[in-house]
Write an enzyme that holds these catalytic residues in place. Sequence first.
Site, short mmCIF file in Angstrom:
data_model
loop_
_atom_site.label_atom_id
_atom_site.label_comp_id
_atom_site.label_asym_id
_atom_site.label_seq_id
_atom_site.Cartn_x
_atom_site.Cartn_y
_atom_site.Cartn_z
N HIS A 56 -7.55 3.27 20.14
CA HIS A 56 -6.65 2.23 20.67
C HIS A 56 -7.07 1.74 22.05
O HIS A 56 -6.97 0.56 22.36
CB HIS A 56 -5.20 2.72 20.65
CG HIS A 56 -4.65 2.79 19.26
ND1 HIS A 56 -3.91 3.84 18.78
CD2 HIS A 56 -4.76 1.92 18.23
CE1 HIS A 56 -3.59 3.62 17.51
NE2 HIS A 56 -4.10 2.46 17.16
N GLN A 82 0.83 -1.21 0.00
CA GLN A 82 0.00 0.00 0.00
C GLN A 82 0.86 1.26 0.00
O GLN A 82 2.06 1.20 0.21
CB GLN A 82 -0.91 0.00 1.24
CG GLN A 82 -0.13 -0.16 2.55
CD GLN A 82 -0.91 -0.84 3.65
OE1 GLN A 82 -2.13 -0.81 3.65
NE2 GLN A 82 -0.22 -1.44 4.62
N ASP A 101 -7.28 -5.41 14.61
CA ASP A 101 -7.10 -3.97 14.39
C ASP A 101 -6.82 -3.77 12.90
O ASP A 101 -5.68 -3.55 12.50
CB ASP A 101 -5.95 -3.46 15.27
CG ASP A 101 -5.76 -1.95 15.14
OD1 ASP A 101 -6.54 -1.30 14.42
OD2 ASP A 101 -4.82 -1.44 15.77
N SER A 102 -7.87 -3.87 12.11
CA SER A 102 -7.70 -3.92 10.66
C SER A 102 -8.01 -2.59 10.00
O SER A 102 -8.53 -1.67 10.62
CB SER A 102 -8.66 -4.97 10.10
OG SER A 102 -9.98 -4.49 10.18
N THR A 103 -7.71 -2.53 8.71
CA THR A 103 -8.17 -1.42 7.88
C THR A 103 -9.61 -1.73 7.44
O THR A 103 -10.22 -2.69 7.92
CB THR A 103 -7.24 -1.26 6.66
OG1 THR A 103 -7.07 -2.54 6.06
CG2 THR A 103 -5.88 -0.76 7.07
N ASP A 104 -10.15 -0.92 6.53
CA ASP A 104 -11.53 -1.14 6.05
C ASP A 104 -11.64 -2.51 5.37
O ASP A 104 -10.65 -3.03 4.86
CB ASP A 104 -11.91 -0.03 5.05
CG ASP A 104 -11.99 1.35 5.71
OD1 ASP A 104 -12.04 1.42 6.95
OD2 ASP A 104 -11.98 2.35 4.96
N PRO A 108 -6.86 -6.84 1.13
CA PRO A 108 -6.41 -7.94 1.99
C PRO A 108 -7.14 -8.01 3.33
O PRO A 108 -7.20 -9.07 3.95
CB PRO A 108 -4.91 -7.66 2.22
CG PRO A 108 -4.60 -6.36 1.58
CD PRO A 108 -5.78 -5.90 0.80
N ASP A 151 0.78 -12.76 7.29
CA ASP A 151 -0.65 -12.70 6.99
C ASP A 151 -1.45 -13.20 8.21
O ASP A 151 -1.34 -14.36 8.59
CB ASP A 151 -0.91 -13.58 5.76
CG ASP A 151 -2.38 -13.61 5.37
OD1 ASP A 151 -3.24 -13.18 6.17
OD2 ASP A 151 -2.66 -14.07 4.25
N GLY A 152 -2.23 -12.30 8.80
CA GLY A 152 -2.98 -12.63 10.01
C GLY A 152 -4.01 -13.73 9.80
O GLY A 152 -4.31 -14.49 10.72
N1 AG3 Z 1 -7.68 1.03 11.85
C1 AG3 Z 1 -8.33 1.60 10.73
C2 AG3 Z 1 -9.75 1.86 10.77
C3 AG3 Z 1 -10.25 2.20 9.42
C4 AG3 Z 1 -10.26 3.66 9.11
N2 AG3 Z 1 -10.96 3.88 7.89
C5 AG3 Z 1 -10.90 4.98 7.14
N3 AG3 Z 1 -10.23 6.00 7.48
N4 AG3 Z 1 -11.57 5.00 6.02
C6 AG3 Z 1 -6.52 1.79 12.02
C7 AG3 Z 1 -5.39 1.19 12.67
C8 AG3 Z 1 -5.10 1.91 13.94
N5 AG3 Z 1 -4.26 1.10 14.73
#
Ligand code: AG3
Length: 281
Positions: free
Chosen positions: A66, A35, A160-163, A167, A141-142
């Site tokens: 967090h 990314q 604690d993932s992204t959207d 992946p 890879d989790g």
């Molecule tokens: N976790 C990301 C949440 C998603 C945010 N989405 C967005 N901005 N469109 C972030 C990791 C923090 N440890």
Amino acid sequence: MPLDKNWYTEEWAGQGSAISLKINSKVHDEQSTYQRIEIYETETFGTLMTLDGLVMVTDRDNFVYHEMMSHPALFTHPDPQRVLVIGGGDCGTLHEVLKHKTVTLAEQVELDERVTRVSEKFFPELCESNNDPRAKLHFADGIKWVADAKPETYDVIIIDSTDPVGPAAGLFSEAFYKNCFRALRPKGIVVGQSESPLFHADLIRSVQKSFKAAGFRDVATLFFPQCTYPSGWWSATIAGKDAALANFRAQDAAAKTFATRYYNRDIHAAALASPEFLRTR
Ligand code: AG3
């Protein structure tokens, strides 16, 4: 479309809205294997990290996210010792987990090592505990990690993932939650970030359903503000392998021996209250 070149904007696709932060300078920009990682110095939110143009962390408001990703789960488990963080490459969740003295092992499995290396440089306070002897950082890879984990390895798993695109999509699936269930010891707790109640209510319902289908006995969603994420309102969905979630260690949370800036016993109880449109019980 930026308001002007001194503003960073994350436009919320299909929502006709956006967040903008006034920027002093861009201090880092790289394309990793996975990314694009960008770091900005903002005028009033401190340092900002974006992944593929999406806000992940700012200095000013990351504590809410967090703390809510970690303390409700850790104060719900009766004696959390072995903790797994999936994703969380900025190490902010790991830092909160390690505040708990019961924890003997905190493993973090982040796909992109560059996110952690960049965070060590630009978010040193989130990475403060990375050298704690209880912390083990893996770059892998989790999804595969949990699939390969021995049964009954962890007390708490934090996703604690992204959207849920690219992946990270697999981190919102019933198949993955089944593997989490298997990897948890009895009394185990899992919690995953589950996006915005206002924008992604269907996703929250689907995460709740998938946890139940994966075998978890009790499922609940925690709600909290997160002003730099889509809609400014966020959630985490928590599930107990075989335990009821309402019985969290309220006394211990009230008498906690470490500092937090958002989380406390009353916030924990309040965060479990569901808006009418998302009520499940
Ligand atoms: N976790 C990301 C949440 C998603 C945010 N989405 C967005 N901005 N469109 C972030 C990791 C923090 N440890």
